[in-house]
Motif scaffolding. Structure first.
Motif, mmCIF file in Angstrom:
data_model
loop_
_atom_site.group_PDB
_atom_site.id
_atom_site.type_symbol
_atom_site.label_atom_id
_atom_site.label_comp_id
_atom_site.label_asym_id
_atom_site.label_seq_id
_atom_site.Cartn_x
_atom_site.Cartn_y
_atom_site.Cartn_z
ATOM 1 N N MET A 165 0.830 -1.206 0.000
ATOM 2 C CA MET A 165 0.000 0.000 0.000
ATOM 3 C C MET A 165 0.864 1.254 0.000
ATOM 4 S SD MET A 165 -2.425 -1.247 3.115
ATOM 5 C CE MET A 165 -3.074 -2.920 3.187
ATOM 6 N N LEU A 166 0.401 2.251 -0.715
ATOM 7 C CA LEU A 166 1.097 3.527 -0.776
ATOM 8 C C LEU A 166 0.141 4.626 -0.308
ATOM 9 C CD1 LEU A 166 3.965 4.371 -1.734
ATOM 10 C CD2 LEU A 166 2.901 5.114 -3.867
ATOM 11 N N PHE A 167 0.595 5.400 0.676
ATOM 12 C CA PHE A 167 -0.219 6.488 1.212
ATOM 13 C C PHE A 167 0.480 7.822 0.990
ATOM 14 C CE2 PHE A 167 -1.721 2.828 3.497
ATOM 15 C CZ PHE A 167 -3.069 3.071 3.726
ATOM 16 N N PRO A 168 -0.193 8.792 0.360
ATOM 17 C CA PRO A 168 0.376 10.139 0.345
ATOM 18 C C PRO A 168 0.641 10.582 1.784
ATOM 19 C CG PRO A 168 -1.525 9.993 -1.110
ATOM 20 C CD PRO A 168 -1.491 8.713 -0.335
ATOM 21 N N LEU A 169 1.705 11.335 1.977
ATOM 22 C CA LEU A 169 2.138 11.670 3.325
ATOM 23 C C LEU A 169 1.042 12.354 4.137
ATOM 24 C CD1 LEU A 169 4.575 11.451 5.174
ATOM 25 C CD2 LEU A 169 5.337 13.686 4.366
ATOM 26 N N THR A 173 -1.918 8.867 8.323
ATOM 27 C CA THR A 173 -2.630 8.461 9.546
ATOM 28 C C THR A 173 -3.781 7.501 9.256
ATOM 29 O OG1 THR A 173 -3.998 10.455 9.387
ATOM 30 C CG2 THR A 173 -2.039 10.578 10.779
ATOM 31 N N THR A 174 -4.146 7.332 7.992
ATOM 32 C CA THR A 174 -5.247 6.418 7.665
ATOM 33 C C THR A 174 -4.785 4.966 7.571
ATOM 34 O OG1 THR A 174 -4.935 6.705 5.275
ATOM 35 C CG2 THR A 174 -6.439 8.234 6.399
ATOM 36 N N TRP A 175 -3.463 4.724 7.650
ATOM 37 C CA TRP A 175 -2.961 3.338 7.605
ATOM 38 C C TRP A 175 -3.605 2.523 8.728
ATOM 39 C CZ3 TRP A 175 -1.032 -1.214 6.583
ATOM 40 C CH2 TRP A 175 -0.504 -1.993 7.601
ATOM 41 N N GLY A 176 -4.084 1.342 8.372
ATOM 42 C CA GLY A 176 -4.676 0.437 9.345
ATOM 43 C C GLY A 176 -6.109 0.764 9.705
ATOM 44 N N LYS A 177 -6.619 1.897 9.220
ATOM 45 C CA LYS A 177 -7.989 2.303 9.560
ATOM 46 C C LYS A 177 -8.900 2.308 8.342
ATOM 47 C CE LYS A 177 -6.100 5.388 13.111
ATOM 48 N NZ LYS A 177 -5.959 6.807 13.532
ATOM 49 N N HIS A 178 -8.337 2.673 7.191
ATOM 50 C CA HIS A 178 -9.128 2.766 5.972
ATOM 51 C C HIS A 178 -8.428 2.027 4.830
ATOM 52 C CE1 HIS A 178 -11.757 5.735 7.843
ATOM 53 N NE2 HIS A 178 -10.684 6.364 8.262
ATOM 54 N N LYS A 179 -9.217 1.594 3.871
ATOM 55 C CA LYS A 179 -8.666 0.920 2.690
ATOM 56 C C LYS A 179 -7.845 1.906 1.871
ATOM 57 C CE LYS A 179 -11.490 -0.074 -0.632
ATOM 58 N NZ LYS A 179 -12.552 -0.694 -1.452
ATOM 59 N N PRO A 180 -6.665 1.504 1.397
ATOM 60 C CA PRO A 180 -5.829 2.425 0.619
ATOM 61 C C PRO A 180 -6.386 2.630 -0.783
ATOM 62 C CG PRO A 180 -4.841 0.258 0.635
ATOM 63 C CD PRO A 180 -6.034 0.173 1.542
ATOM 64 N N ALA A 181 -6.106 3.771 -1.352
ATOM 65 C CA ALA A 181 -6.498 4.034 -2.739
ATOM 66 C C ALA A 181 -5.441 3.515 -3.701
ATOM 67 C CB ALA A 181 -6.713 5.524 -2.947
ATOM 68 N N LYS A 203 4.322 7.257 2.093
ATOM 69 C CA LYS A 203 4.736 6.202 3.029
ATOM 70 C C LYS A 203 4.225 4.886 2.467
ATOM 71 C CE LYS A 203 6.531 6.429 6.468
ATOM 72 N NZ LYS A 203 6.097 6.771 7.837
ATOM 73 N N VAL A 204 5.046 3.835 2.599
ATOM 74 C CA VAL A 204 4.690 2.540 2.041
ATOM 75 C C VAL A 204 4.563 1.508 3.157
ATOM 76 C CG1 VAL A 204 7.097 1.879 1.595
ATOM 77 C CG2 VAL A 204 5.241 0.817 0.276
ATOM 78 N N TYR A 205 3.548 0.645 3.020
ATOM 79 C CA TYR A 205 3.291 -0.426 3.978
ATOM 80 C C TYR A 205 2.962 -1.695 3.195
ATOM 81 C CZ TYR A 205 2.556 3.503 7.206
ATOM 82 O OH TYR A 205 2.698 4.656 7.941
ATOM 83 N N ALA A 206 3.056 -2.828 3.881
ATOM 84 C CA ALA A 206 2.618 -4.102 3.303
ATOM 85 C C ALA A 206 1.821 -4.855 4.350
ATOM 86 C CB ALA A 206 3.815 -4.931 2.838
ATOM 87 N N LEU A 207 0.874 -5.662 3.877
ATOM 88 C CA LEU A 207 -0.027 -6.375 4.780
ATOM 89 C C LEU A 207 -0.323 -7.760 4.220
ATOM 90 C CD1 LEU A 207 -1.917 -6.291 7.278
ATOM 91 C CD2 LEU A 207 -3.666 -5.285 5.790
ATOM 92 N N ILE A 215 -7.244 -3.762 5.447
ATOM 93 C CA ILE A 215 -7.175 -2.982 6.686
ATOM 94 C C ILE A 215 -6.502 -3.841 7.750
ATOM 95 C CG2 ILE A 215 -8.514 -1.849 8.505
ATOM 96 C CD1 ILE A 215 -10.640 -1.223 6.445
ATOM 97 N N TYR A 216 -5.543 -3.285 8.463
ATOM 98 C CA TYR A 216 -4.850 -4.024 9.520
ATOM 99 C C TYR A 216 -5.754 -4.065 10.754
ATOM 100 C CZ TYR A 216 -1.305 -5.222 13.019
ATOM 101 O OH TYR A 216 -0.607 -5.824 14.038
#
Length: 547
Positions: A165-169, A173-181, A203-207, A215-216
């Motif tokens: 997942m890639l989140f604009p900076l 804060t939406t990581w783990g709470k909302h589905k990424p675009a 910011k980049v995450y993986a799940l 969603i985590y």
């Protein structure tokens, strides 16, 4: 009516019936009989407007595929980046997907429709993974790309089907709470590619999920992240993400109950470092017997007095209260117990030079050794003792002389053991022999460290063929590690880069921006042969930082 008149009528009826069968047969989409199984997902034949269209103004998008397909979890799997206020309408017409846009798109903006795992063929359910449709309302299309791979820290293997997942900076804060675009999934080789990205900070995450909602929200899910912000101004390649399982920040009871045998049984969502139990009833608290699992995430509490209506239990870690629960029972509740024993033998073979250790499933109040009959071959053995473990009412050691080449039998006659509830044991028999010395080997690891100054610690672990830890040793200098008297079999070696010098592996924490401690696995499997001494050189490579 003559027979000649009947024939045309019969012929017309038959032809009509056959036509109906053909019509209904064609109307049903069925899996072809015979032949190899179809493993190919639907393939896009045509997109209207074309994929990667610039100056997009259409209200309807039509995607034509080469076979019949179905849509799964449409509004969960399909995302649009950037977000739209009103979600499109998705419908299937024959082999085409019709997308009706309900919102006005922003000017001079690149939109990416990511279909995730939504599209699958009808017959076999083969999924068209990571399919994207891209459009731009302006004259240019965002074209930056991030590629990389995802590795499991414990196995050091690349993982497939992990959501990256890639989140604009400004939306971190939406990581783990909302589905990424913006997201993709790793392929069978553990690699991923995020394309059509806009320049900016991310910011980049993986799940690695239990449930595919992106969603985590499950303590058992594996996660990965990059601590540093990605300043995307050009293509970024070889981004390495390390998957790990976090320790939940707050203790939570997964299971709590009074078992059918009367013990209080609790399972936690994480291990406790220095666990403790307090029962609010002083009389019950003073008589309680607590047994924690080796992983300290399960507790069993034995109470001799089971006449209470309810019992209030608090769990502590390092004497700090964490959680309090109440269990209730009925006065009519009854419990059934059958005393059973376990032993430290493998296939009734005892390791040479060790005593027979006996473990009961309940705390034992008394033992009557006069009810024990022991034989060596057919000769009775009388010079033995049963020694209690000072740390556990469930564990005992048989002390006697045991010899190789002899067969031993134990008969624990009725009433040998009496548990804390005054239940007496039934007849229990055990046969065993001392294993041959030649069935064991010695393994010497000649370890060379990347830093042998003594300033850094490394934990060298010996694993069995199932990757279960058998023994671990902390080292900070080059030299041999000797593992004596280990059963023949296949073994592996794993090394932990012990950054905090606590002698064990520590996981990461996304909130605290802490990466897990790095692990290196020796790729060679080491076979231990009968009555043989093995020497193996282990050259530990320098640690690769995980920023």
């Amino acid at each position: 009516m003559t027979s000649n008149q009947k024939r045309p009528f019969f012929l017309q009826f038959t032809l009509g019936f056959i036509a109906i069968l053909i019509l209904f047969g064609c109307a049903n989409i069925q899996r072809p009989m015979g032949g190899p199984r179809d493993r190919t997902p639907p393939k896009l034949l045509k997109a209207t407007p074309l994929n990667s269209t610039r100056n997009f103004t259409a209200k309807i998008i039509q995607l034509d595929f080469d076979e019949y397909f179905k849509l799964n979890n449409v509004y969960q799997e399909i995302t649009i980046s950037p977000d739209v206020n009103k979600q499109p309408e998705y419908s299937i017409k024959n082999k085409s997907l019709i997308i009706k846009l309900k919102d006005t798109l922003q000017k001079n903006t690149t939109y990416v429709f990511n279909f995730g795992k939504a599209i699958a063929d009808v017959n076999e359910g083969n999924v068209l993974k990571n399919f994207t449709y891209v459009l731009s309302t302006g004259a240019t299309i965002d074209s930056l790309k991030i590629t990389g791979s995802v590795t499991n820290v414990q196995t050091q293997k690349k993982e497939k089907d992990v959501t990256v997942m890639l989140f604009p900076l400004n939306r971190d804060t939406t990581w783990g709470k909302h589905k990424p675009a913006i997201y993709t999934t790793t392929d069978s080789a553990g690699n991923f590619s995020l394309a059509n990205l806009k320049a900016g900070d991310y910011k980049v995450y993986a799940l690695m999920e239990k449930s595919p909602n992106k969603i985590y929200d499950n303590d058992e899910e594996l996660v990965a992240f990059k601590k540093d912000v990605i300043h995307l101004t050009r293509d970024t390649a070889n981004l390495q993400l390390i998957l790990f399982k976090q320790i939940p920040p707050k203790l939570r009871l997964i299971e709590r109950k009074i078992d059918n045998d009367g013990k209080l049984y609790f399972i936690f969502n994480k291990p406790l470092l220095n666990p403790g139990v307090h029962i609010w009833d002083k009389k019950l608290d003073s008589a309680k017997i607590v047994d924690f699992s080796p992983t300290a995430d399960t507790a069993m509490i034995y109470l001799k007095d089971m006449t209470f209506d309810s019992v209030k239990v608090s769990f502590l870690d390092k004497d700090k209260p964490l959680d309090t629960v109440t269990l209730k029972r009925s006065k009519r509740d009854t419990y059934k117990r059958i005393i059973a024993l376990q032993y430290n033998t493998t296939f009734d073979k005892l390791k040479p030079g060790t005593d027979l250790v006996i473990t009961s499933n309940y705390p034992i109040a008394t033992i009557d050794p006069t009810r024990i009959i022991m034989q060596e071959d057919s000769n009775e053995v009388t010079d033995f003792n049963i020694i209690r473990d000072p740390q556990s009412l469930k564990k005992f050691t048989l002390k006697t002389r045991l010899r190789q080449g002899k067969n031993y039998s134990l008969a624990f006659n009725i009433g040998t053991f009496t548990d804390i509830y005054s239940d007496r044991s039934a007849l229990i028999k055990k046969q065993f022999s001392v294993d041959k010395q030649e069935n064991y080997s010695q393994l010497t690891l000649h370890v060379t460290l990347p830093d042998s100054s003594g300033n850094k610690n490394y934990v060298v672990q010996l694993l069995n063929d199932n990757n279960i830890e058998i023994k671990s040793t902390v080292v900070n200098k080059n030299g041999p590690i000797v593992f004596s008297r280990y059963p023949v079999g296949k073994y592996r070696v794993r090394v932990i880069y012990d950054a905090n010098k606590n002698g064990k592996w520590d996981t990461g924490d996304i909130k605290q921006k802490i990466q897990p401690e790095n692990i290196w696995i020796f790729t060679k499997t080491i076979p231990l042969r009968t009555n043989f001494e093995i020497d193996e050189d282990i050259v530990v490579p320098p640690e690769v930082p995980n920023p």
